[in-house]
Scaffold this motif. Sequence first.
Motif, PDB file in Angstrom:
ATOM      1  N   LYS A 174       0.679  -0.784   0.118  1.00  0.00           N
ATOM      2  CA  LYS A 174      -0.383  -0.126  -0.037  1.00  0.00           C
ATOM      3  C   LYS A 174       0.933   1.267   0.103  1.00  0.00           C
ATOM      4  O   LYS A 174       1.060   2.359  -0.832  1.00  0.00           O
ATOM      5  N   GLU A 175       1.491   1.050   0.966  1.00  0.00           N
ATOM      6  CA  GLU A 175       2.539   2.439   0.987  1.00  0.00           C
ATOM      7  C   GLU A 175       3.931   2.467  -0.128  1.00  0.00           C
ATOM      8  O   GLU A 175       3.747   3.782  -1.124  1.00  0.00           O
ATOM      9  N   LEU A 176       3.786   0.816  -1.035  1.00  0.00           N
ATOM     10  CA  LEU A 176       4.999   1.547  -1.938  1.00  0.00           C
ATOM     11  C   LEU A 176       3.792   2.181  -3.508  1.00  0.00           C
ATOM     12  O   LEU A 176       4.205   2.783  -4.306  1.00  0.00           O
ATOM     13  N   ALA A 177       2.673   1.309  -3.208  1.00  0.00           N
ATOM     14  CA  ALA A 177       1.261   2.413  -4.576  1.00  0.00           C
ATOM     15  C   ALA A 177       1.282   3.732  -4.303  1.00  0.00           C
ATOM     16  O   ALA A 177       1.001   4.369  -4.969  1.00  0.00           O
ATOM     17  N   ALA A 178       1.461   4.707  -2.545  1.00  0.00           N
ATOM     18  CA  ALA A 178       0.641   5.185  -2.779  1.00  0.00           C
ATOM     19  C   ALA A 178       2.020   6.063  -2.735  1.00  0.00           C
ATOM     20  O   ALA A 178       1.927   6.868  -3.426  1.00  0.00           O
ATOM     21  N   ALA A 179       3.356   6.041  -2.673  1.00  0.00           N
ATOM     22  CA  ALA A 179       4.295   6.494  -3.423  1.00  0.00           C
ATOM     23  C   ALA A 179       4.618   6.440  -5.312  1.00  0.00           C
ATOM     24  O   ALA A 179       4.926   7.469  -5.266  1.00  0.00           O
ATOM     25  N   VAL A 180       4.325   5.417  -5.280  1.00  0.00           N
ATOM     26  CA  VAL A 180       4.201   5.415  -6.504  1.00  0.00           C
ATOM     27  C   VAL A 180       3.521   6.837  -7.580  1.00  0.00           C
ATOM     28  O   VAL A 180       3.610   7.548  -8.703  1.00  0.00           O
ATOM     29  N   GLY A 181       1.538   6.536  -6.710  1.00  0.00           N
ATOM     30  CA  GLY A 181       0.627   8.213  -7.088  1.00  0.00           C
ATOM     31  C   GLY A 181       1.573   9.323  -6.946  1.00  0.00           C
ATOM     32  O   GLY A 181       0.971   9.678  -7.589  1.00  0.00           O
ATOM     33  N   ALA A 182       2.575   9.363  -5.725  1.00  0.00           N
ATOM     34  CA  ALA A 182       2.491  10.771  -5.501  1.00  0.00           C
ATOM     35  C   ALA A 182       3.710  11.058  -6.884  1.00  0.00           C
ATOM     36  O   ALA A 182       3.824  12.031  -7.132  1.00  0.00           O
ATOM     37  N   ALA A 183       4.590  10.109  -7.213  1.00  0.00           N
ATOM     38  CA  ALA A 183       5.720  10.237  -7.990  1.00  0.00           C
ATOM     39  C   ALA A 183       4.515  10.878  -9.135  1.00  0.00           C
ATOM     40  O   ALA A 183       5.144  11.841 -10.685  1.00  0.00           O
ATOM     41  N   LEU A 184       3.570   9.941  -9.545  1.00  0.00           N
ATOM     42  CA  LEU A 184       3.409  10.426 -11.143  1.00  0.00           C
ATOM     43  C   LEU A 184       2.298  12.291 -11.086  1.00  0.00           C
ATOM     44  O   LEU A 184       1.694  12.699 -11.808  1.00  0.00           O
ATOM     45  N   ASP A 185       1.688  12.779  -9.785  1.00  0.00           N
ATOM     46  CA  ASP A 185       1.099  13.685  -9.510  1.00  0.00           C
ATOM     47  C   ASP A 185       1.681  14.825  -9.221  1.00  0.00           C
ATOM     48  O   ASP A 185       1.173  15.526 -10.566  1.00  0.00           O
ATOM     49  N   ASN A 186       3.298  14.252  -9.743  1.00  0.00           N
ATOM     50  CA  ASN A 186       4.664  15.161  -9.912  1.00  0.00           C
ATOM     51  C   ASN A 186       5.219  15.207 -10.943  1.00  0.00           C
ATOM     52  O   ASN A 186       4.591  16.390 -11.902  1.00  0.00           O
ATOM     53  N   VAL A 187       4.311  14.156 -12.610  1.00  0.00           N
ATOM     54  CA  VAL A 187       4.403  14.220 -13.742  1.00  0.00           C
ATOM     55  C   VAL A 187       3.280  15.302 -14.244  1.00  0.00           C
ATOM     56  O   VAL A 187       3.385  15.571 -14.910  1.00  0.00           O
ATOM     57  N   ARG A 188       2.456  14.905 -13.045  1.00  0.00           N
ATOM     58  CA  ARG A 188       0.650  15.588 -14.138  1.00  0.00           C
ATOM     59  C   ARG A 188       1.206  16.961 -13.459  1.00  0.00           C
ATOM     60  O   ARG A 188       1.154  18.452 -14.551  1.00  0.00           O
ATOM     61  N   ARG A 189       1.680  17.179 -12.321  1.00  0.00           N
ATOM     62  CA  ARG A 189       1.547  19.050 -12.189  1.00  0.00           C
ATOM     63  C   ARG A 189       2.904  19.705 -12.080  1.00  0.00           C
ATOM     64  O   ARG A 189       2.642  20.854 -12.986  1.00  0.00           O
ATOM     65  N   HIS A 190       4.231  19.353 -11.961  1.00  0.00           N
ATOM     66  CA  HIS A 190       5.425  19.775 -13.017  1.00  0.00           C
ATOM     67  C   HIS A 190       5.669  19.559 -14.496  1.00  0.00           C
ATOM     68  O   HIS A 190       6.084  19.956 -15.330  1.00  0.00           O
ATOM     69  N   ALA A 191       5.449  18.512 -14.956  1.00  0.00           N
ATOM     70  CA  ALA A 191       5.736  17.734 -16.505  1.00  0.00           C
ATOM     71  C   ALA A 191       4.703  18.537 -17.439  1.00  0.00           C
ATOM     72  O   ALA A 191       5.191  18.351 -18.521  1.00  0.00           O
ATOM     73  N   GLY A 192       3.612  19.267 -17.887  1.00  0.00           N
ATOM     74  CA  GLY A 192       1.970  18.753 -17.963  1.00  0.00           C
ATOM     75  C   GLY A 192       1.221  18.127 -18.962  1.00  0.00           C
ATOM     76  O   GLY A 192       1.409  17.319 -17.510  1.00  0.00           O
TER      77      GLY A 192
END
Length: 406
Positions: free
Chosen positions: A304-322
């Motif tokens: 669960k924690e690893l999946a949440a970390a992946v979700g946070a990484a994808l959120d950073n992609v959408r937020r900063h990479a466009g």
Amino acid sequence: MAKQVRVVRMSVEQPLWRALSGYRVLTMLYAIGLFASAYDEFDRPGIAIAFYVVLVVWTLATLPRVQSAVACTKRFLAVDLAIALTGIVLTPIAADDHHIQSGGPTLPSIWTAGSVLAYAIKGGWRWAAFASTPVAVANLIERGSPARDTVHNVVLVWVASIAIGYVVEVARASERTLARALEIEATTRERERLARDIHDGVLQVLAMVQRRGAVLGGEAGELGRMAGEQEIALRTLVSGGLVPVSRVSLDAAEGAVVRAVEEDDVDEGDGAVDLRALLAPYAAAKVSFAEPGAPVPLPAPAAKELAAAVGAALDNVRRHAGEDARAWILVEDEPREVVVTVRDDGPGIPEGRLAQAEGEGRLGVALSIRGRLRELGGSAELVSIPGQGTEVELKVPKARGKAGTR
């Protein structure tokens, strides 16, 4: 999620109380045995027998009193020492002159040391010195003169009791320090957990409202401005660490007590789950998901924690990479660890930007990603080249995945 309180008692002095209880019983039997073996040296054995009856009844009846510092009250210590002193003073009355001059044992014999040690364990070296003094005086009165063996025994009891009292004081100070360290460690862990949860939910919603409000203008713009102010305030609160303490240390008489308030994992289960099932929902039109053909089992909390970390990484992609940036998720099941890589084709992260973001209270990478992996005993490595995208590699050891969630 349900909370459970686990009480951990850390007491170095508690074994000393148990040892003292056994010591009192054994030395009581020893004193009676000495009297029986030297019965002919007593002119008035009735006095000695009466004293031993009192000694036996008192020792057995007060065993619960020497189980902890709380039960061992000052009144008990005073009466206990008075019985020992009475036995020493009664020795020359019950025994003949030969017994006294030859250095024969007193009626309580080494049982007296138990009374002095009780003072030492209860109050430290100062109490031990206080109790040793009347014992020394009583022994000198019993012998009538400061004989060498009497002085030797008095000094031995004095030094031993003071040393034990000092050790007890040091042990208590160490317990308080350890309890405080556990409290600080648990507070830090709770702060990071709360910061991750806030970042994954509330802060991102406030940031989105701020951006959309600025685009729409009017009343929506005012709402966006207020959301931005609240986002800044909340980030400051999270960075400052004003969070509940998950462990409370108490300076109890029986030793340092730490109450650990933990999340109950019964609700979510501790069994192994397939990591692929948790990561599959992240796959989308612009997010590619590559997985092994076989299941990737991990303990439920770790997965669960690893999946949440992946979700946070994808959120950073959408937020900063466009919105137009593409991302790829790759899962690798190694013999000793599970490796998940999240890569994007965005503009990358400028050098020094992560440190600047942490200084501003933006803790996405620091807590939502690295913090989670650190809790699992793993690691998170971020590689970013300006103009060539960003890659985040998340590693979780299989053996420590479950244990690291605490």
